[in-house]
Structures are given as structure tokens and as C-alpha cells.
Enzyme design. Structure first.
Site, PDB file in Angstrom:
ATOM      1  N   LYS A 157      97.820  70.481  -0.508  1.00 21.05           N
ATOM      2  CA  LYS A 157      97.106  71.326   0.456  1.00 21.05           C
ATOM      3  C   LYS A 157      96.040  72.063  -0.349  1.00 21.05           C
ATOM      4  O   LYS A 157      96.251  73.186  -0.819  1.00 21.05           O
ATOM      5  CB  LYS A 157      98.102  72.288   1.132  1.00 21.05           C
ATOM      6  CG  LYS A 157      97.618  72.834   2.448  1.00 21.05           C
ATOM      7  CD  LYS A 157      98.760  73.511   3.190  1.00 21.05           C
ATOM      8  CE  LYS A 157      98.241  74.375   4.305  1.00 21.05           C
ATOM      9  NZ  LYS A 157      97.501  73.670   5.357  1.00 21.05           N
TER      10      LYS A 157
HETATM   11  N1  PPE Z   1      98.178  68.658   8.512  1.00 18.55           N
HETATM   12  C1  PPE Z   1      97.173  69.441   8.062  1.00 18.55           C
HETATM   13  C2  PPE Z   1      95.900  68.782   7.636  1.00 18.55           C
HETATM   14  C3  PPE Z   1      97.349  70.815   8.001  1.00 18.55           C
HETATM   15  O1  PPE Z   1      96.358  71.577   7.553  1.00 18.55           O
HETATM   16  C4  PPE Z   1      98.563  71.387   8.418  1.00 18.55           C
HETATM   17  C5  PPE Z   1      98.761  72.867   8.393  1.00 18.55           C
HETATM   18  C6  PPE Z   1      99.588  70.533   8.890  1.00 18.55           C
HETATM   19  C7  PPE Z   1      99.363  69.179   8.906  1.00 18.55           C
HETATM   20  C8  PPE Z   1     100.936  71.054   9.288  1.00 18.55           C
HETATM   21  O2  PPE Z   1     101.651  71.495   8.175  1.00 18.55           O
HETATM   22  P1  PPE Z   1     102.777  72.633   8.296  1.00 18.55           P
HETATM   23  O3  PPE Z   1     102.074  73.899   8.603  1.00 18.55           O
HETATM   24  O4  PPE Z   1     103.444  72.637   6.966  1.00 18.55           O
HETATM   25  O5  PPE Z   1     103.671  72.202   9.390  1.00 18.55           O
HETATM   26  N2  PPE Z   1      97.594  73.627   8.643  1.00 18.55           N
HETATM   27  C9  PPE Z   1      97.567  75.017   8.249  1.00 18.55           C
HETATM   28  C10 PPE Z   1      96.156  75.540   8.168  1.00 18.55           C
HETATM   29  C11 PPE Z   1      95.467  75.867   9.437  1.00 18.55           C
HETATM   30  C12 PPE Z   1      94.181  76.606   9.144  1.00 18.55           C
HETATM   31  O6  PPE Z   1      93.346  76.678  10.030  1.00 18.55           O
HETATM   32  O7  PPE Z   1      94.022  77.138   8.063  1.00 18.55           O
HETATM   33  C13 PPE Z   1      98.495  75.854   9.114  1.00 18.55           C
HETATM   34  O8  PPE Z   1      98.935  75.405  10.157  1.00 18.55           O
HETATM   35  O9  PPE Z   1      98.797  76.968   8.706  1.00 18.55           O
END
Ligand code: PPE
Length: 311
Positions: A157
Site C-alpha cells: 500500500k
Molecule cells: N484496494 C485498494 C486499492 C485500496 O486502496 C483499499 C483500501 C482496499 C482495496 C481495501 O483494503 P482494506 O481497507 O484493507 O480492506 N483503501 C483505503 C484508502 C482509501 C483512501 O481514499 O485513502 C481505505 O479504505 O482506507
């Protein structure tokens, strides 16, 4: 955005407006940062951080993948996060830990630049709008492909990698859609700009495997576990865009968005065009798990110990 009082920056709490960095910060120029999106919820046992250890572990993994030694232990990061939530007096909030190459060197060789750590928290409501959780969002497949493991590291990330999500999000937003779905370089469904994706067909759930370049989402893992606990079959398998159109239900998961139904993809109505029964059931249990109202998922909560106020 909504503001808070205090931000943890390199070991100390500073006032929100004083949490600043130099304009020649390495991460600003080259995207050399890794971060997390975490949420704390108001539970019967007090403010609690959902799956905190898993978020900390992923932060450390992301940092390691980009050769960034975090100058704190996971225990210190956990304690600092508790401090941020408690010091701001939050019962629930969004939490953003970020680790990045700081000020001191320029150029693409980053290893001599300092590694800075910041943990901020603020109130952040429904990411895709409160209404989206009930009505669902209209999504469109972006013409941009999801970054592959051959050029970057989808499992990390990392801040710079989000330019891929941003191109997709802006493209579909300009066409009047709320969320972008990205295909991987093979043409299989990967994920959304900031959420993982699931389809339901004939009572069976499918979600793209991590080999499709999607983030190993913590909400994704949680929802898979909940679905299986409810006796539902969940397959991690590749599928193409047509399967999206033909699904009975589509929903997406992420920390910021939580669990949101998708009612339309590329102008194809999904199922009845409204939140479906499997999505509704999972959404209800997931919300109970997040807010400490499901005994079997209390294991996922890290209750914030609010320190006694010293006079
Ligand atoms: N894919 C991506 C590309 C992604 O950024 C997130 C989280 C997820 C899947 C889901 O991951 P999880 O939160 O572990 O279930 N995206 C984060 C960032 C959003 C933002 O605008 O900044 C979030 O949901 O916090």
C-alpha cells in the site's frame, strides 16, 4: 475535510495545524511512502480499532517491500495510534498512519533519506456517501489497467502507486459514475480504485485472487470469513467483465467505504438494480463486527485504553 486537535509526528503529538513537512520531502517528489487506512468504532467496550494488528503488519510489510526501515516497533506504532485516538477524544474515527522518505536528499536513490512516521486521525463518514450503503453505487470499468507486479508491487500500500487508482477514479467520475473498476493486464477483474470487489451468482460468492493485482484487503479477508461462517461458499478465482454484468449481486469492501453494494456496472443493471439479499446479510453482520456487536468477531477489536486524566 474535518479536522482533529492532535497528530502524532515522529514520536510526539503536535497540534493539527503544526504537523508540517518540508517542500523537498522525498516522498512528495517520488511517491516514496507507504500507508494504511484504519478505522476505530464506538463499541460497547469503548473506542476500538478494527483489526489493528493486521493493519500494522501490512504497514511493516509495505515498508519492507520499498526498503524503508520503520524507526519504531509495531508495539510503539500501536501505542502511538491509541494515543492519537485518545488524545483527540474520538469514539470513532478514520486513522491514517503514513511512513515516508523525508527531507534531506534528492534523486532517486532513497536510502539516505530519513524515514518519517505520522499517524493522523479524523472523523470521516461514509466514503462513497451514506446513501451508497443502501442504494449502491454505479460503477464503470476504467480504461486504465491495474498496475501489475511486473512494474510495481500491488501487495504494497504505497503512496506513489495510487496514481493508478486516481487515473481510473477521475476517468469514471468525469463520465458520471461513482466508482472505477480496474481490470488486470490479462483482462480479468482486479479491484476498484480503493476497494476490493465481490460478485454473487446463484448463491455463491467469488472474488478475484491476489494474483489479479488487488490489495490483500483486510475488509476482504473479514468478509470472506463472515460469509464462510454463514455457510456461504466463497471462491477466490479469476473472472472477466461479462461475469460482472451477469452477477446477481456485486459489492465492494474497504476500510473507508466499509461494505457497499454496486447496483450498476457499465450501464448494466446488476440483479434487480438494488441491494441484494446476500449483500444485505453480509453488510449487517460486518457492521455488527465493526462496532463490537457480534460476539464471535470481538477478537478483531483492539480496544483503546483511554489514559486516566492527570490533574
Ligand atoms: N484496494 C485498494 C486499492 C485500496 O486502496 C483499499 C483500501 C482496499 C482495496 C481495501 O483494503 P482494506 O481497507 O484493507 O480492506 N483503501 C483505503 C484508502 C482509501 C483512501 O481514499 O485513502 C481505505 O479504505 O482506507
Amino acid at each position: 475535510m474535518e479536522q482533529a486537535d492532535l497528530i502524532w509526528q515522529n514520536g510526539e503529538l503536535v497540534a493539527w495545524e503544526d504537523a508540517k513537512i518540508h517542500v523537498l520531502t522525498h516522498g512528495l517528489h517520488y511517491g516514496t511512502g507507504v500507508f494504511e487506512g484504519v478505522r476505530a468504532y464506538d463499541t460497547p467496550r469503548g473506542p476500538a480499532i478494527f483489526r489493528h494488528q493486521e493493519h500494522i503488519d501490512r504497514l511493516f510489510r509495505s515498508a519492507e517491500l520499498y526498503y524503508m526501515p520503520i524507526p519504531y516497533t509495531p508495539q510503539e506504532i500501536r501505542a502511538a495510534t491509541h494515543q492519537v485516538v485518545a488524545a483527540n477524544g474520538f469514539r470513532e474515527c478514520y486513522i491514517r498512519p503514513i511512513v515516508f522518505r523525508g527531507y534531506g536528499t534528492m534523486g532517486l536513490f532513497p536510502l539516505d533519506a530519513p524515514v518519517d512516521v505520522v499517524i493522523a486521525a479524523w472523523p470521516w463518514g461514509a466514503y462513497l456517501g451514506e446513501e451508497s450503503k443502501v442504494k449502491g453505487v454505479r460503477a464503470k470499468i476504467s480504461s486504465w489497467r491495474k498496475i501489475s507486479g511486473e512494474g510495481l508491487i500491488p501487495a504494497a500500500k504505497a503512496t506513489g502507486q495510487y496514481l493508478n487508482s486516481i487515473l481510473a477514479k477521475v476517468e469514471v467520475h468525469k463520465s458520471g459514475y461513482q466508482e472505477a473498476i480496474l481490470l488486470d493486464e490479462r483482462g480479468f477483474v482486479s479491484e476498484c480504485s480503493g476497494e476490493n470487489l465481490f460478485i454473487v451468482r446463484e448463491g455463491r460468492i467469488s472474488t478475484p485472487p491476489l494474483s489479479a493485482g488487488n490489495l490483500d484487503g483486510i475488509s476482504r479477508r473479514s468478509v470472506i470469513e463472515i460469509a464462510r461462517d454463514q455457510g456461504l461458499e466463497v471462491l477466490e478465482r479469476d473472472f472477466d467483465r461479462a461475469e460482472l454484468y451477469l452477477a446477481d449481486e456485486v459489492f465492494i469492501t474497504g476500510t473507508a467505504a466499509e461494505l457497499v453494494p454496486v447496483c450498476e456496472v457499465d450501464d448494466h443493471r446488476i440483479g434487480a438494480g438494488a441491494r441484494g439479499p446476500v449483500t444485505t446479510a453480509l453488510q449487517t453482520t460486518y457492521l455488527d463486527a465493526l462496532t463490537g456487536r457480534a460476539a464471535s468477531y470481538e477478537k478483531w477489536l483492539d480496544v483503546v485504553e483511554v489514559p486516566a486524566v492527570t490533574a
